[in-house]
Design a protein around this motif. Sequence first.
Motif, PDB file in Angstrom:
ATOM      1  N   ILE A 159       0.854  -1.190   0.000  1.00 21.11           N
ATOM      2  CA  ILE A 159       0.000   0.000   0.000  1.00 21.11           C
ATOM      3  C   ILE A 159       0.889   1.239   0.000  1.00 21.11           C
ATOM      4  O   ILE A 159       1.660   1.482   0.934  1.00 21.11           O
ATOM      5  CB  ILE A 159      -0.938   0.013   1.225  1.00 21.11           C
ATOM      6  CG1 ILE A 159      -1.853  -1.209   1.206  1.00 21.11           C
ATOM      7  CG2 ILE A 159      -1.764   1.299   1.257  1.00 21.11           C
ATOM      8  CD1 ILE A 159      -2.730  -1.341   2.435  1.00 21.11           C
ATOM      9  N   THR A 163      -1.431   3.530  -4.635  1.00 20.32           N
ATOM     10  CA  THR A 163      -2.472   2.501  -4.551  1.00 20.32           C
ATOM     11  C   THR A 163      -3.845   3.122  -4.779  1.00 20.32           C
ATOM     12  O   THR A 163      -4.214   4.083  -4.096  1.00 20.32           O
ATOM     13  CB  THR A 163      -2.456   1.815  -3.170  1.00 20.32           C
ATOM     14  OG1 THR A 163      -1.166   1.236  -2.945  1.00 20.32           O
ATOM     15  CG2 THR A 163      -3.524   0.729  -3.088  1.00 20.32           C
ATOM     16  N   GLU A 165      -7.870   3.820  -4.693  1.00 20.07           N
ATOM     17  CA  GLU A 165      -8.854   3.652  -3.631  1.00 20.07           C
ATOM     18  C   GLU A 165      -9.666   2.381  -3.890  1.00 20.07           C
ATOM     19  O   GLU A 165     -10.241   2.211  -4.960  1.00 20.07           O
ATOM     20  CB  GLU A 165      -9.783   4.856  -3.582  1.00 20.07           C
ATOM     21  CG  GLU A 165     -10.446   5.097  -2.254  1.00 20.07           C
ATOM     22  CD  GLU A 165      -9.487   5.536  -1.156  1.00 20.07           C
ATOM     23  OE1 GLU A 165      -9.958   5.703  -0.037  1.00 20.07           O
ATOM     24  OE2 GLU A 165      -8.263   5.698  -1.396  1.00 20.07           O
ATOM     25  N   PRO A 166      -9.701   1.452  -2.932  1.00 21.73           N
ATOM     26  CA  PRO A 166     -10.404   0.182  -3.157  1.00 21.73           C
ATOM     27  C   PRO A 166     -11.911   0.349  -3.092  1.00 21.73           C
ATOM     28  O   PRO A 166     -12.430   1.201  -2.357  1.00 21.73           O
ATOM     29  CB  PRO A 166      -9.899  -0.701  -2.018  1.00 21.73           C
ATOM     30  CG  PRO A 166      -9.545   0.266  -0.926  1.00 21.73           C
ATOM     31  CD  PRO A 166      -9.065   1.509  -1.614  1.00 21.73           C
ATOM     32  N   GLY A 187     -13.207  -3.132   2.041  1.00 24.87           N
ATOM     33  CA  GLY A 187     -12.445  -3.049   0.802  1.00 24.87           C
ATOM     34  C   GLY A 187     -10.984  -2.714   1.031  1.00 24.87           C
ATOM     35  O   GLY A 187     -10.097  -3.234   0.332  1.00 24.87           O
ATOM     36  N   ALA A 188     -10.704  -1.853   2.006  1.00 22.75           N
ATOM     37  CA  ALA A 188      -9.323  -1.482   2.323  1.00 22.75           C
ATOM     38  C   ALA A 188      -8.714  -2.431   3.343  1.00 22.75           C
ATOM     39  O   ALA A 188      -7.547  -2.830   3.231  1.00 22.75           O
ATOM     40  CB  ALA A 188      -9.281  -0.051   2.848  1.00 22.75           C
ATOM     41  N   ILE A 191      -6.943  -5.837   2.348  1.00 23.31           N
ATOM     42  CA  ILE A 191      -5.591  -5.805   1.789  1.00 23.31           C
ATOM     43  C   ILE A 191      -4.583  -6.189   2.871  1.00 23.31           C
ATOM     44  O   ILE A 191      -3.581  -6.868   2.607  1.00 23.31           O
ATOM     45  CB  ILE A 191      -5.259  -4.410   1.216  1.00 23.31           C
ATOM     46  CG1 ILE A 191      -6.291  -3.992   0.172  1.00 23.31           C
ATOM     47  CG2 ILE A 191      -3.852  -4.393   0.632  1.00 23.31           C
ATOM     48  CD1 ILE A 191      -6.126  -2.556  -0.310  1.00 23.31           C
TER      49      ILE A 191
END
Length: 396
Positions: A159, A163, A165-166, A187-188, A191
């Motif tokens: 990250i 990276t 934005e998820p 979502g973040a 990772i």
Amino acid sequence: MKADIVFMSKALFTGKSDKPIDGFVAVKGNKIIAVGERDKALEWIAKHTRVKDYGEQLVLPGFCDSHLHLFLGALENDTINVLDAKSEDDAARMIYDSYRDRDDEWVIGFGWFHYFWEDKNLPTKKSLDKYFPDRPVCVFNEEVHSLWVNSKALEICGITADTPEPLGGEIQRDRNGEPTGHLLEPGAMKIITEKALDMSLENETRIFDGVMQKAAQLGVTSVSDIHILDILRVGAYSALEKSGKLKLRIHFAPSLQKDIEELKLLQAKYRSDKLQFTGVKEFMDGTAMAYTGLLIEPYSDRPDFYGHKMIEPEQLKEKMKALFKENIRVRLHACGDGAVRLALDIIEYAQNESGKKSLRNTIEHIENIHPDDLPRFKKLGVIASVQPDHLWVDEY
């Protein structure tokens, strides 16, 4: 019919009245066959019956926790909770003190809550870097909807400022675009957790053994393990059951995003007395305290901001229609009143399209609800699954 064992107590709580009674519980095999006043116990006792009298000690049914995240709870039991910290540095130091003599690959903690800190600011990687310059650190907040990590964790998980934005999450960044070490929503968070929580089956079963012992001490006999961040350890549960070491009844709910054929296999495979597939779970929104809860009206301190949807409604409608046709029930996380309304709308659509109205679908948490939506639960046969931990959020 006579009992194999009869438990007696002057403080037997049955749940049928607001006070304990002087009574008994008769058991045959693994089934309770009778409960009543002490003077009725003799009709269940034979020569072979064992009688255990607990005097004035409280005897009550086992607790069934309808919504928890069992692996994370087991991990918390094996690591550190910093809910009592008074500041960000205080929390970081507590984690260091807990891990200074441990050689775990990842440093893991739980429970930070910046609302309890003196300055009320969100944490950053700098405070963790001070104590852990070379070891990756991952700390879940009290709501388990965000992570606090250090620079090493960000490095290992790739990250950076570049990276993207998820989807369904946020990587908080400073004014230069660099990640601060605070990651919000699945979502973040995934990772990080996909690497931080990757461990051997042997280690998983060891961690579970610790939390099962604690559950037994507290009288917890049955749990619903509801996925968060796709975290379930069904393989470990199954291994414990096969070895005769599974001390809890576990009903687990994986992600709704899994393929229906895979879900049908889980439904068919896990149907034992101790380990059962119980449906699927999906997130409608996040939480109001993180400003990710979906509201009908804007947040009072952020005009024109309504929070976030965690999933596209049209996608969810079609998936739920297909699930209902396979008799797979759905548990929808919804904290904001907008998310609760949307969840009810989608359940109503899926019921009408599939013709299935008898599944025990639930909406989880319901921290906020519009009065107009209250009667819809009865109309649709939906369970309002509210946990005590979500009843006190108005304090903040």
